[in-house]
Write a protein that holds these residues in place. Sequence first.
Motif, PDB file in Angstrom:
ATOM      1  N   ASN A   1      -3.473   4.059  -3.765  1.00  0.00           N
ATOM      2  CA  ASN A   1      -4.112   5.035  -4.639  1.00  0.00           C
ATOM      3  C   ASN A   1      -5.562   5.232  -4.212  1.00  0.00           C
ATOM      4  O   ASN A   1      -6.012   4.661  -3.218  1.00  0.00           O
ATOM      5  N   ARG A   2      -6.309   6.000  -4.982  1.00  0.00           N
ATOM      6  CA  ARG A   2      -7.721   6.205  -4.668  1.00  0.00           C
ATOM      7  C   ARG A   2      -8.509   6.368  -5.965  1.00  0.00           C
ATOM      8  O   ARG A   2      -7.960   6.718  -7.009  1.00  0.00           O
ATOM      9  N   ARG A   3      -9.774   6.130  -5.863  1.00  0.00           N
ATOM     10  CA  ARG A   3     -10.698   6.266  -7.001  1.00  0.00           C
ATOM     11  C   ARG A   3     -11.038   7.740  -7.200  1.00  0.00           C
ATOM     12  O   ARG A   3     -11.234   8.488  -6.245  1.00  0.00           O
ATOM     13  N   ARG A   4     -11.122   8.159  -8.458  1.00  0.00           N
ATOM     14  CA  ARG A   4     -11.519   9.537  -8.761  1.00  0.00           C
ATOM     15  C   ARG A   4     -12.631   9.530  -9.808  1.00  0.00           C
ATOM     16  O   ARG A   4     -12.515   8.856 -10.832  1.00  0.00           O
TER      17      ARG A   4
ATOM     18  N   SER B   1       0.819  -1.217   0.000  1.00  0.00           N
ATOM     19  CA  SER B   1       0.000   0.000   0.000  1.00  0.00           C
ATOM     20  C   SER B   1       0.852   1.266   0.000  1.00  0.00           C
ATOM     21  O   SER B   1       0.306   2.381  -0.083  1.00  0.00           O
TER      22      SER B   1
ATOM     23  N   GLU C   1      -6.849   1.195  -3.175  1.00  0.00           N
ATOM     24  CA  GLU C   1      -6.171   1.314  -1.878  1.00  0.00           C
ATOM     25  C   GLU C   1      -5.087   0.257  -1.689  1.00  0.00           C
ATOM     26  O   GLU C   1      -4.187   0.434  -0.862  1.00  0.00           O
TER      27      GLU C   1
ATOM     28  N   GLU D   1     -19.190  12.664  -2.483  1.00  0.00           N
ATOM     29  CA  GLU D   1     -17.837  12.874  -1.950  1.00  0.00           C
ATOM     30  C   GLU D   1     -17.752  14.177  -1.156  1.00  0.00           C
ATOM     31  O   GLU D   1     -16.932  14.306  -0.245  1.00  0.00           O
TER      32      GLU D   1
END
Length: 550
Positions: free
Chosen positions: A334-337, A277, A330, A355
């Motif tokens: 990283n993260r979702r956009r 991670s 994750e 969000e």
Amino acid sequence: MIRAADADSRAEEAVSIYDTTLRDGAQGENVHFSLSDKLRITRKLDEVGISYIEGGWPGSNPKDLAFFREVAHLPLRTSRIVAFGSTRRAGTAVEEDPQILMLLDADTQAVAVFGKTWLLHVREILRATAAENLAMIQETVAFFKQRGKEVIYDAEHAFDGYREDPGYALETLAAAAEAGADWVVLCDTNGGSLPKQVAELTALARQKIGCRIGIHTHNDGELAVANALAAVEAGATQVQGTINGYGERTGNCNLISTIANLELKLGKRALPAGSLSRLRELSYFVDETANLAPNPRAPFVGRCAFAHKGGTHVNAIGKLCRSYEHIEPEAVGNRRRILVGELSGRSNIVIKARELGLTLREDDERTRGVLQQIKEMEGRGYEFEAADASFELLLRRRLLPYPPFFDLVEYHVSIRRFPAKKYEVSEATVKLSVQGEPVYTVAEGDGPIHALDQALRGGLERFYPDLARVRLRDYKVRILSPEGGAAAATRVLVESSDGVRSWTTVGVSTNIVEASWEALVDSIEYWMLRSERCAGAGMPQARSEAASPP
């Protein structure tokens, strides 16, 4: 969707990760590391759990010599430092070769030496005989083994050499193994091999030479990661590469992508538990240290890696993430956009609102209204996927209207040039109404936009002192309709930061000053709206309550 935990549960034999960012990676164009940079990267690689860190070639430059002196004082926990060099020179006794002695003086636990596998190089580059080359390999490996070193033998041009003369190529690998090499690493030095070719020689070498096999690939055919994975599937248990794929020509095997694929796709353990991670953190750290902009489209760790824009995709993501994502963001840090733009659907608006703590339904007329406004504005040149802050302001203005922080009365910008004195100055005047009080500010700047920014801030900081922390980090201008000449529409993107977070706003106009003003005002308004420090001034803050449909 594959989860890191799933891969851990089925992990097979571990794969050792060998990082050569500090040596091979530094050979890439525009990649430069100071001694301090190299030590910082070494500490970070060790924190993440990289097995081997190749520090450089002690015989090549004073900086690498200094690195090996300094790195000996670092309290490394997981990584083994490796000094890199070549086999002895043709016609020189190994004990008398200066670069061999400097390699020994680096005083590392492990050494990596490369030698020739391809007869073309033996004859045309070294100007040696085939037999002499075998002796060079064997004597060099034996020299370091006798002195207690772990020896990693890099078989340079292994695949080119094997294609030209399979028998001799295997002889060179055997010479290293018989002399006691701990690893024989097959190098696709020209980067032109295909996965099938890599797998074939890897499997054969593993069968024939009785030594642990590694793989070192270059990206000239854009197959470096694929070739490394093919080698692992064929039996290689060490992968050499660089962070973010730095390296000569088109670069080396990208260890970020390779590690993610090894752990999440092949079930191989490449890093200590919990370190996967941190891949994105590691990638950005090395880019920042090298003073290079991160690749937004980098697989796994880039800003775009899990960004969804098309309405159909976003609608599906809202129901089931793995419908359009191959892993959980994750897992690699990283993260979702979710992006909004002219290709967006109502799902994009609903998810983005969620969000921000706002509740909308797809069948809500306000959702349709926001989507229509975005499409119309993007048709005029706005770009909200690159300006999240401007999108948030647009959404809040429609759903949760708030009183203005200030009102513009007028602004004026002028430029005075004095050629005889080689002097130029830009001046801006701004008239505002802040909390019912008139404010008039004059400021000079390095250019008209800088002067306008200074005047705007100067007028507001008396009411919002913490605004002084906000700084302009980047300013981009794009001409949207070149055929319009001097009257062309212009898009301005402004990135700002308060030292903790950063945000981007957008403005569009045929007047570059007006476009810049719009982006600057949005930037300041966004900070005010999001900052708790505005509470003391009695002005609106970012609201956490939901905007439920009526």
